[in-house]
Write a protein that holds these residues in place. Structure first.
Motif, PDB file in Angstrom:
ATOM      1  N   TRP A   1     -16.459   7.574   6.798  1.00  0.00           N
ATOM      2  CA  TRP A   1     -15.753   7.983   5.586  1.00  0.00           C
ATOM      3  C   TRP A   1     -15.732   9.504   5.439  1.00  0.00           C
ATOM      4  O   TRP A   1     -14.789  10.075   4.881  1.00  0.00           O
ATOM      5  CB  TRP A   1     -16.394   7.331   4.366  1.00  0.00           C
TER       6      TRP A   1
ATOM      7  N   TYR B   1      -7.258   4.988   5.013  1.00  0.00           N
ATOM      8  CA  TYR B   1      -7.835   5.996   4.122  1.00  0.00           C
ATOM      9  C   TYR B   1      -7.522   7.435   4.512  1.00  0.00           C
ATOM     10  O   TYR B   1      -7.772   8.347   3.729  1.00  0.00           O
ATOM     11  CB  TYR B   1      -9.355   5.814   4.032  1.00  0.00           C
TER      12      TYR B   1
ATOM     13  N   TYR C   1       0.833  -1.209   0.000  1.00  0.00           N
ATOM     14  CA  TYR C   1       0.000   0.000   0.000  1.00  0.00           C
ATOM     15  C   TYR C   1       0.868   1.259   0.000  1.00  0.00           C
ATOM     16  O   TYR C   1       0.616   2.205  -0.769  1.00  0.00           O
ATOM     17  CB  TYR C   1      -0.906  -0.027   1.227  1.00  0.00           C
TER      18      TYR C   1
ATOM     19  N   VAL D   1     -12.684  11.592   6.457  1.00  0.00           N
ATOM     20  CA  VAL D   1     -11.542  11.719   5.556  1.00  0.00           C
ATOM     21  C   VAL D   1     -11.588  13.040   4.804  1.00  0.00           C
ATOM     22  O   VAL D   1     -10.551  13.616   4.471  1.00  0.00           O
ATOM     23  CB  VAL D   1     -11.514  10.531   4.576  1.00  0.00           C
TER      24      VAL D   1
ATOM     25  N   VAL E   1      -9.889  10.266  -3.769  1.00  0.00           N
ATOM     26  CA  VAL E   1      -9.918   9.349  -2.629  1.00  0.00           C
ATOM     27  C   VAL E   1      -8.584   9.313  -1.897  1.00  0.00           C
ATOM     28  O   VAL E   1      -8.537   9.410  -0.666  1.00  0.00           O
ATOM     29  CB  VAL E   1     -10.318   7.932  -3.085  1.00  0.00           C
ATOM     30  N   TYR E   2      -7.490   9.192  -2.653  1.00  0.00           N
ATOM     31  CA  TYR E   2      -6.186   9.002  -2.010  1.00  0.00           C
ATOM     32  C   TYR E   2      -5.348  10.270  -1.950  1.00  0.00           C
ATOM     33  O   TYR E   2      -4.629  10.495  -0.972  1.00  0.00           O
ATOM     34  CB  TYR E   2      -5.407   7.905  -2.746  1.00  0.00           C
TER      35      TYR E   2
ATOM     36  N   ALA F   1      -8.301  -1.172   0.363  1.00  0.00           N
ATOM     37  CA  ALA F   1      -7.660   0.123   0.123  1.00  0.00           C
ATOM     38  C   ALA F   1      -6.576   0.014  -0.946  1.00  0.00           C
ATOM     39  O   ALA F   1      -6.494   0.852  -1.853  1.00  0.00           O
ATOM     40  CB  ALA F   1      -7.074   0.666   1.426  1.00  0.00           C
TER      41      ALA F   1
ATOM     42  N   THR G   1     -10.407   8.393  -8.333  1.00  0.00           N
ATOM     43  CA  THR G   1      -9.823   7.470  -7.356  1.00  0.00           C
ATOM     44  C   THR G   1      -8.491   7.978  -6.847  1.00  0.00           C
ATOM     45  O   THR G   1      -8.298   8.172  -5.635  1.00  0.00           O
ATOM     46  CB  THR G   1      -9.645   6.075  -7.975  1.00  0.00           C
TER      47      THR G   1
END
Length: 464
Positions: free
Chosen positions: A420, A83, A18, A423, A309-310, A276, A305
């Motif tokens: 979530w 996350y 990861y 985040v 998200v990241y 993840a 994504t």
């Protein structure tokens, strides 16, 4: 049952993969493709120390946190580890924040995550040793069970029908399946039609964040097809009304968590890590194969994504750190209940609009950020990260009292929508606008004690 050593080795391997994917995503996609505004080129001479500390801290937490998820706080901590903490603590040094390449901010983040992880454990240990006794009110509420819980299905369905009807009546003429390139136009139209109707605004928030996730969780866990259909219909109505981009990802995440993590008997942290890591590996494969030349569908998949998200959690905390190092702090005046008696230094502009203007020169960009940035840095600068982390640790320690092991699956699956949001949003927003405590209330109201055999072993799921 696998030994803890084996689980830790497997978890460590997942975390190494990861970390590698996060760093590769920054170097191969985010920095060259998105650009210097959010993701400047990594300067090894300036930030190698900060990056080394970040990588080491991620590995240390992966080795000391429990590999098995046995409490509600374990689930929240591991989800935030993969996350929020890992992307943020790695991307801050990759951004090379002044004046020390991000080293000081990384250290604050490490201490803050340690506080989140330690507080529920310390509270639980002190309860067992008798150093701290749970208040009688908490004990009474946590032990309450309504005598005829199946009758609560009808009130839930009535609330569902009222909420859906309110949205259809208010927004029915404008609903459409919006492409990702039209979401902001659709949101502006919904805002114009809704106007200042606060009740409708709350319906629009709580239906996709509270009612629909809870119904989908009940439907998946207890194989209630009606609940699954109604939940998906509610999600569809909310997406066609407000163009809420996280809804498709939320549905996919809930299904994965149910079948791959929570419904497996032995609930393992490594499986959250696999989800993840899998979420970042797929778009990275696309980038590796096609470069930056792909069609609109793949472009949306990759950008939403990797960037949203990241990348976004780390990018935003870096920008908030830059801005509030030279501008007035809010001292929590940006939070609704505190704004009544504290002066907010930025007029009528929301915190997201202030940051949007700083980043892009326009208030049309609402640059929201996770609770470390919005509730921590914006309020008290870097020490605020520790303050808000202590508060979050206390919150999930309290929630632990209301989620015994037999309720863990339903509580985690239902409330993932609220978890979530941390985040990319405020802790205060999640608590008061996102309905996080109400998830725990709903789980308790709809929960029946499981049937047990004469030896005391559970022989069936709690009936709902």
């Amino acid at each position: 049952m696998k030994s803890d050593l084996e689980l830790r080795l497997r978890l460590g391997a997942v975390v190494v993969i990861y970390i590698s994917c996060l760093v590769y995503a920054y170097v191969a996609y985010l920095s060259p493709f998105i650009g210097d505004i959010y993701f400047p080129e990594f300067d090894a001479a300036k930030s190698s120390t900060a990056l080394s500390i970040a990588v080491a801290s991620v590995m240390v937490f992966a080795s000391v946190l429990p590999p098995r998820i046995t409490s509600y706080s374990d689930f929240v901590i591991w989800f935030l580890f993969f996350y929020l903490f890992s992307p943020v603590v790695l991307y801050v040094p990759l951004q090379g924040l002044e004046p020390d390449g991000g080293t000081s901010l990384v250290l604050y983040l490490v201490v803050s995550f340690a506080a989140i992880a330690a507080i529920p454990t310390l509270v639980d240990a002190n309860q067992r040793r008798g150093f701290w006794t749970r208040p009688a009110a908490l004990t009474m509420v946590a032990s309450m069970r309504l005598p005829i819980r199946h009758q609560l299905h009808m009130p839930l369905l009535i609330i569902y029908v009222v909420c859906v009807t309110a949205l259809l009546v208010t927004y029915g003429d404008m609903m459409k399946l919006t492409s990702f390139y039209e979401v902001y136009d659709q949101r502006a139209l919904a805002s114009e039609i809704g106007g200042n109707r606060n009740i409708i605004a709350y319906v629009g928030e709580w239906l996709p964040r509270l009612i629909a996730p809870f119904m989908l969780a009940v439907g998946l866990m207890y194989k209630k097809k009606l609940y699954i259909v109604l939940a998906l219909l509610a999600f569809l109505i909310c997406y066609t009304t407000f163009a809420t981009k996280y809804i498709p990802a939320l549905v996919v995440l809930m299904v994965l968590l149910h079948y791959f993590v929570l419904n497996t008997g032995d609930v393992l942290a490594e499986r959250i890590g696999i989800i993840a890591a899998g979420g970042i590996v797929l778009p990275l494969i696309i980038v590796t194969i096609y470069g930056f030349e792909f069609d609109d569908t793949l472009d949306i998949l990759v950008s939403q994504t990797l960037e949203r998200v990241y990348g976004n959690p780390g990018a935003q905390i870096g920008k908030y750190s830059q801005f509030f190092s030279i501008n007035p702090l809010t001292y929590y005046s940006h939070v609704g209940m505190f704004s009544w008696f504290l002066d907010y230094p930025y007029g009528d502009q929301s915190l997201g609009q202030v940051m949007g203007f700083f980043i892009a020169g326009t208030t049309d960009l609402n640059a929201n950020a996770g609770f470390w940035a919005s509730d921590g840095i914006a309020a008290l600068y870097h020490p605020g990260i520790i303050v808000i982390s202590v508060l979050l640790g206390a919150v999930i320690a309290v929630f632990n009292n209301f989620v015994p092991p037999t309720m863990l699956h339903l509580a985690c699956l239902s409330s993932i929508a609220s978890i979530w949001i941390l985040v990319d949003g405020s802790l205060f927003g999640v608590m008061f606008g996102g309905g996080w405590p109400l998830h725990i209330v709903l789980v308790n109201l709809f929960y029946n004690r499981p049937e047990r055999d004469r030896a005391g072993n559970m022989i069936s799921l709690p009936k709902i």
